[in-house]
Design a protein around this motif. Structure first.
Motif, short mmCIF file in Angstrom:
data_model
loop_
_atom_site.label_atom_id
_atom_site.label_comp_id
_atom_site.label_asym_id
_atom_site.label_seq_id
_atom_site.Cartn_x
_atom_site.Cartn_y
_atom_site.Cartn_z
N SER A 68 80.64 25.93 -9.10
CA SER A 68 79.44 26.68 -9.48
C SER A 68 78.40 25.79 -10.15
CB SER A 68 79.81 27.85 -10.39
OG SER A 68 80.35 27.40 -11.62
N VAL A 69 78.80 24.93 -11.09
CA VAL A 69 77.82 24.10 -11.78
C VAL A 69 77.34 22.95 -10.90
CG1 VAL A 69 78.60 24.71 -14.08
CG2 VAL A 69 79.59 22.71 -12.95
N ASP A 70 78.16 22.53 -9.94
CA ASP A 70 77.72 21.51 -8.98
C ASP A 70 76.60 22.04 -8.10
OD1 ASP A 70 79.21 19.29 -9.57
OD2 ASP A 70 80.28 19.22 -7.66
N ASN A 71 76.63 23.33 -7.80
CA ASN A 71 75.79 23.84 -6.72
C ASN A 71 74.70 24.82 -7.12
OD1 ASN A 71 76.97 22.79 -4.07
ND2 ASN A 71 78.81 23.48 -5.14
N TYR A 72 74.79 25.42 -8.30
CA TYR A 72 73.83 26.46 -8.65
C TYR A 72 73.31 26.26 -10.07
CZ TYR A 72 75.84 28.53 -4.47
OH TYR A 72 76.27 28.73 -3.18
N GLY A 73 72.06 26.70 -10.29
CA GLY A 73 71.45 26.58 -11.60
C GLY A 73 70.73 25.25 -11.77
N THR A 74 70.11 25.09 -12.95
CA THR A 74 69.38 23.87 -13.28
C THR A 74 69.68 23.49 -14.73
OG1 THR A 74 67.42 25.01 -14.16
CG2 THR A 74 67.48 24.65 -11.77
N ALA A 75 69.08 22.39 -15.15
CA ALA A 75 69.26 21.95 -16.53
C ALA A 75 68.70 22.97 -17.52
CB ALA A 75 68.59 20.60 -16.74
N GLU A 76 67.81 23.85 -17.05
CA GLU A 76 67.21 24.87 -17.93
C GLU A 76 68.01 26.17 -17.94
OE1 GLU A 76 65.16 23.03 -15.70
OE2 GLU A 76 64.89 21.73 -17.45
N THR A 77 69.08 26.26 -17.19
CA THR A 77 69.89 27.47 -17.18
C THR A 77 70.46 27.74 -18.57
OG1 THR A 77 70.50 27.16 -14.86
CG2 THR A 77 71.92 28.60 -16.17
N PHE A 79 72.65 28.37 -21.71
CA PHE A 79 74.03 28.12 -22.10
C PHE A 79 74.71 27.05 -21.24
CE2 PHE A 79 78.64 29.29 -22.50
CZ PHE A 79 78.74 28.99 -23.85
N LEU A 80 74.58 27.13 -19.91
CA LEU A 80 75.28 26.19 -19.03
C LEU A 80 74.43 25.01 -18.58
CD1 LEU A 80 77.26 28.64 -16.71
CD2 LEU A 80 78.14 27.30 -18.61
N GLY A 81 73.17 24.96 -19.04
CA GLY A 81 72.26 23.92 -18.58
C GLY A 81 72.78 22.51 -18.78
N PHE A 82 73.39 22.25 -19.95
CA PHE A 82 73.91 20.90 -20.22
C PHE A 82 75.03 20.55 -19.25
CE2 PHE A 82 77.33 18.43 -22.28
CZ PHE A 82 76.68 17.22 -22.39
N GLN A 83 75.94 21.50 -19.00
CA GLN A 83 77.04 21.25 -18.09
C GLN A 83 76.53 21.02 -16.67
OE1 GLN A 83 80.63 21.36 -18.66
NE2 GLN A 83 79.90 20.95 -20.72
N ILE A 84 75.55 21.81 -16.25
CA ILE A 84 74.99 21.64 -14.91
C ILE A 84 74.37 20.27 -14.76
CG2 ILE A 84 73.16 22.45 -13.36
CD1 ILE A 84 73.69 25.28 -14.50
N GLU A 85 73.59 19.86 -15.74
CA GLU A 85 72.96 18.54 -15.69
C GLU A 85 74.01 17.43 -15.70
OE1 GLU A 85 69.76 15.79 -15.53
OE2 GLU A 85 70.01 17.91 -15.01
N LEU A 86 75.06 17.60 -16.50
CA LEU A 86 76.12 16.61 -16.57
C LEU A 86 76.76 16.41 -15.19
CD1 LEU A 86 78.82 16.39 -19.35
CD2 LEU A 86 79.46 16.16 -16.96
N PHE A 87 77.06 17.50 -14.51
CA PHE A 87 77.71 17.40 -13.21
C PHE A 87 76.76 16.86 -12.15
CE2 PHE A 87 81.02 19.96 -15.12
CZ PHE A 87 82.16 19.58 -14.43
N ARG A 88 75.47 17.23 -12.22
CA ARG A 88 74.52 16.73 -11.22
C ARG A 88 74.33 15.23 -11.37
NH1 ARG A 88 71.56 21.46 -9.81
NH2 ARG A 88 73.21 23.01 -9.54
N VAL A 89 74.16 14.76 -12.61
CA VAL A 89 74.02 13.33 -12.85
C VAL A 89 75.30 12.61 -12.43
CG1 VAL A 89 73.78 11.57 -14.65
CG2 VAL A 89 72.31 13.58 -14.68
#
Length: 242
Positions: A68-77, A79-89
């Protein structure tokens, strides 16, 4: 100066450590109460089997979360924004995940474990239920650190961790490497990876991506990533030094 700021970004703050401590305390309470309520050999067996089930459930949940964090949302999401950015980077710089302090990397999941699992851990009196909560919460919370170890040179991780990797109890670097190769849409589980063969063979995540696209019109990140890397001829992965 920029290098100093970058290094500081990987360090845990007091807030991160507080979240981590809360998650660890929750797991400790569940383990202690499970032991407290074991009265018979049958209780011990049930608690052990429940813990194994919790371990497998944690692997499954880690895969769903990773997908889910690999594929959906952005760094601005929220609560999960940090995790999403971490996985994208992470997909661009796989080695970066090894630089985070444990508390910094896992603080969001640790906070969720504390909030969601502490009440049942305090209320339950069945050793099997408590054994499940302890194993599930503990492995979910540490799944990001286990993932980081899968990208860490063996000489830089404790011997006990290497032994667990070699035994397949936690994620092997060689197994996780498949996640960083085309088509970049499988092998998501990051506790042990034991659930991956079933999820990938049944194309569970690919089916969910298609359903979400047709229902909500949202394209998963892996579709673009796969096309970009195919077009550029880039199929490199993070090499873990032996």
């Amino acid at each position: 100066m920029a290098a100093v700021v970058q290094e500081e970004f990987f360090k845990a703050t007091a807030g991160h450590r507080a979240c981590f401590a809360g998650g660890c305390a929750t797991i400790f309470i569940a383990i202690a109460r499970s032991i407290l309520f074991i009265k018979t050999p049958q209780d011990l067996l049930r608690s052990t089997l429940a813990a194994l089930l919790g371990y497998l459930a944690a692997d499954l949940v880690s895969g769903i979360y990773h997908w889910s964090v690999d594929n959906y949302g952005t760094a601005e999401t929220p609560f999960l924004g940090f995790q999403i950015e971490l996985f994208r980077v992470h997909h661009k710089q796989p080695w970066a995940v090894t630089k985070y302090d444990t508390a910094r990397a896992v603080h969001i999941v640790a906070a969720a474990v504390a909030v969601l699992l502490l009440p049942p851990a305090l209320a339950a009196r069945d050793p099997a239920a408590l054994g499940f909560l302890a194993a599930f919460g503990g492995f979910v919370m540490f799944s990001l650190q286990i993932h980081a170890w899968a990208h860490t040179a063996k000489k830089n991780i404790p011997a006990g961790v290497r032994a667990l990797q070699d035994a397949g109890i936690i994620l092997r670097p060689s197994w996780h490497a498949a996640h960083h190769r085309p088509p970049f849409n499988n092998t998501y589980c990051s506790v042990s990876g034991w659930c991956d063969p079933v999820l990938d063979k049944l194309k569970v995540f690919e089916t969910m991506e298609v359903v979400l696209f047709h229902v909500a019109g949202v394209r998963p990140q892996c579709w673009s990533e796969n096309k970009l890397r195919r077009d550029s001829g880039d199929s490199t992965i993070d090499e873990v030094e032996e």
